[in-house]
Motif scaffolding. Sequence first.
Motif, mmCIF file in Angstrom:
data_model
loop_
_atom_site.group_PDB
_atom_site.id
_atom_site.type_symbol
_atom_site.label_atom_id
_atom_site.label_comp_id
_atom_site.label_asym_id
_atom_site.label_seq_id
_atom_site.Cartn_x
_atom_site.Cartn_y
_atom_site.Cartn_z
ATOM 1 N N TYR A 48 0.855 -1.185 0.000
ATOM 2 C CA TYR A 48 0.000 0.000 0.000
ATOM 3 C C TYR A 48 0.889 1.232 0.000
ATOM 4 O O TYR A 48 1.846 1.320 0.774
ATOM 5 N N LYS A 49 0.542 2.160 -0.860
ATOM 6 C CA LYS A 49 1.333 3.381 -0.980
ATOM 7 C C LYS A 49 0.520 4.580 -0.509
ATOM 8 O O LYS A 49 -0.639 4.733 -0.871
ATOM 9 N N CYS A 50 1.154 5.431 0.307
ATOM 10 C CA CYS A 50 0.523 6.695 0.704
ATOM 11 C C CYS A 50 0.995 7.774 -0.263
ATOM 12 O O CYS A 50 2.195 8.088 -0.310
ATOM 13 N N PRO A 51 0.115 8.354 -1.049
ATOM 14 C CA PRO A 51 0.536 9.371 -2.015
ATOM 15 C C PRO A 51 0.931 10.690 -1.362
ATOM 16 O O PRO A 51 1.532 11.537 -2.014
ATOM 17 N N LYS A 52 0.616 10.871 -0.076
ATOM 18 C CA LYS A 52 0.907 12.148 0.586
ATOM 19 C C LYS A 52 2.334 12.213 1.115
ATOM 20 O O LYS A 52 2.963 13.267 1.068
ATOM 21 N N CYS A 53 2.830 11.108 1.662
ATOM 22 C CA CYS A 53 4.187 11.122 2.209
ATOM 23 C C CYS A 53 5.107 10.147 1.492
ATOM 24 O O CYS A 53 6.227 9.911 1.938
ATOM 25 N N CYS A 54 4.633 9.571 0.376
ATOM 26 C CA CYS A 54 5.441 8.669 -0.445
ATOM 27 C C CYS A 54 6.077 7.560 0.389
ATOM 28 O O CYS A 54 7.288 7.315 0.309
ATOM 29 N N SER A 55 5.278 6.901 1.216
ATOM 30 C CA SER A 55 5.788 5.816 2.048
ATOM 31 C C SER A 55 4.987 4.549 1.792
ATOM 32 O O SER A 55 3.847 4.609 1.317
ATOM 33 N N ILE A 56 5.616 3.414 2.081
ATOM 34 C CA ILE A 56 4.910 2.146 2.022
ATOM 35 C C ILE A 56 4.005 2.086 3.244
ATOM 36 O O ILE A 56 4.473 2.129 4.373
ATOM 37 N N LYS A 57 2.712 1.991 3.002
ATOM 38 C CA LYS A 57 1.726 2.152 4.071
ATOM 39 C C LYS A 57 1.322 0.799 4.653
ATOM 40 O O LYS A 57 0.699 -0.008 3.972
ATOM 41 N N PRO A 58 1.644 0.543 5.926
ATOM 42 C CA PRO A 58 1.222 -0.708 6.546
ATOM 43 C C PRO A 58 -0.289 -0.766 6.694
ATOM 44 O O PRO A 58 -0.983 0.257 6.661
ATOM 45 N N ASP A 59 -0.803 -1.958 6.842
ATOM 46 C CA ASP A 59 -2.224 -2.120 7.092
ATOM 47 C C ASP A 59 -2.582 -1.452 8.418
ATOM 48 O O ASP A 59 -1.801 -1.480 9.370
ATOM 49 N N ARG A 60 -3.758 -0.838 8.476
ATOM 50 C CA ARG A 60 -4.290 -0.145 9.649
ATOM 51 C C ARG A 60 -3.523 1.139 9.962
ATOM 52 O O ARG A 60 -3.683 1.715 11.049
ATOM 53 N N ALA A 61 -2.702 1.605 9.047
ATOM 54 C CA ALA A 61 -2.011 2.883 9.224
ATOM 55 C C ALA A 61 -2.795 3.980 8.528
ATOM 56 O O ALA A 61 -3.462 3.733 7.520
ATOM 57 N N HIS A 62 -2.726 5.187 9.057
ATOM 58 C CA HIS A 62 -3.420 6.329 8.464
ATOM 59 C C HIS A 62 -2.478 7.529 8.449
ATOM 60 O O HIS A 62 -1.605 7.653 9.320
ATOM 61 N N HIS A 63 -2.689 8.392 7.478
ATOM 62 C CA HIS A 63 -1.847 9.574 7.339
ATOM 63 C C HIS A 63 -2.373 10.693 8.232
ATOM 64 O O HIS A 63 -3.568 10.991 8.230
ATOM 65 N N CYS A 64 -1.475 11.307 8.998
ATOM 66 C CA CYS A 64 -1.834 12.443 9.853
ATOM 67 C C CYS A 64 -1.379 13.723 9.169
ATOM 68 O O CYS A 64 -0.195 13.880 8.850
ATOM 69 N N SER A 65 -2.305 14.632 8.978
ATOM 70 C CA SER A 65 -1.982 15.883 8.289
ATOM 71 C C SER A 65 -1.151 16.812 9.162
ATOM 72 O O SER A 65 -0.476 17.712 8.651
ATOM 73 N N VAL A 66 -1.188 16.620 10.490
ATOM 74 C CA VAL A 66 -0.399 17.463 11.390
ATOM 75 C C VAL A 66 1.028 16.932 11.499
ATOM 76 O O VAL A 66 1.999 17.680 11.364
ATOM 77 N N CYS A 67 1.159 15.636 11.747
ATOM 78 C CA CYS A 67 2.488 15.022 11.836
ATOM 79 C C CYS A 67 3.130 14.857 10.465
ATOM 80 O O CYS A 67 4.342 14.660 10.365
ATOM 81 N N LYS A 68 2.286 14.899 9.413
ATOM 82 C CA LYS A 68 2.751 14.713 8.035
ATOM 83 C C LYS A 68 3.444 13.370 7.856
ATOM 84 O O LYS A 68 4.429 13.256 7.116
ATOM 85 N N ARG A 69 2.937 12.371 8.520
ATOM 86 C CA ARG A 69 3.458 11.002 8.448
ATOM 87 C C ARG A 69 2.303 10.020 8.534
ATOM 88 O O ARG A 69 1.218 10.343 9.040
#
Length: 280
Positions: A127-148
């Motif tokens: 899974y790829k997060c287009p916001k922080c260009c990271s491989i996104k683990p299952d059950r992970a979500h992007h935080c707009s404040v932490c930017k991770r």
Amino acid sequence: MKKSPAHRCRDIERQAGYLQPEHCAPPLTRPRSDAMWFIRDCCGIVCGVITWCLVFYAEFVVLFVMLLPAKNLLYSLINGALFSTLAFLALASHARAMCTDPGAVPKGNATKEFIESLQLKPGQVVYKCPKCCSIKPDRAHHCSVCKRCIKKMDHHCPWVNNCVGEKNQKFFVLFTVSVFSLECCYFTFSPPATVILLIFLCFEGLLFLIFTSVMFGTQVHSICTDETGIEQLKKEERRWVKRTKWMNMRVVFGHPFSIAWLSPFATPDHGKADYYQYVV
């Protein structure tokens, strides 16, 4: 196979080349693993400072205005020591919740080389997060404040200036418990005090009492059901293994059960797992 809504809202690809590694180059300087975690968010920093100031204010009023003038020295010593201990545990838990990595995913690791190093097998995807260009683990979500992307992110709490996630949920729960106990002590002291200070202290106590009791209840429910606040809000499909409530508590607070569960200085052992490969 028909995709669920949770799958449709993710960027899922089987080929590493499609991840466009030229747009997901890793940062030039990687943070050290032993570096202290701290979010540079103005709102969160202000809320964190306010929290500490309120605890110190309560400590001052209780010790020097309510207990020191009391005629019973033993009463003052016992209650003063109890209140000071709870205040110390509350601040220590707050500091650990604020300065502990909540489970951040390495930023910018969605490169072709890294994807190939995972040695994906047939039927496995990333899974790829287009916001922080990271491989996104299952059950992970992007935080707009932490930017991770944060593993098992429950929510971002400005009062601790951090996300509540996989690695710091224990400290956040201990913070709510300590503050809740602290507020309950406000209403057990009977010596006379300056009216204005006492009224403000009671008002502060009621606000924190309501806040901590609600947060403690939601966190315990989230832990027991093994479902984060974001997952409950989005009504995401459950794809992870169901465990007993006691096992879920041990996952957050550590294995096995011990007095270390109540210590903000004991880091729970979350074990090791492969966060990047999944079978669909």
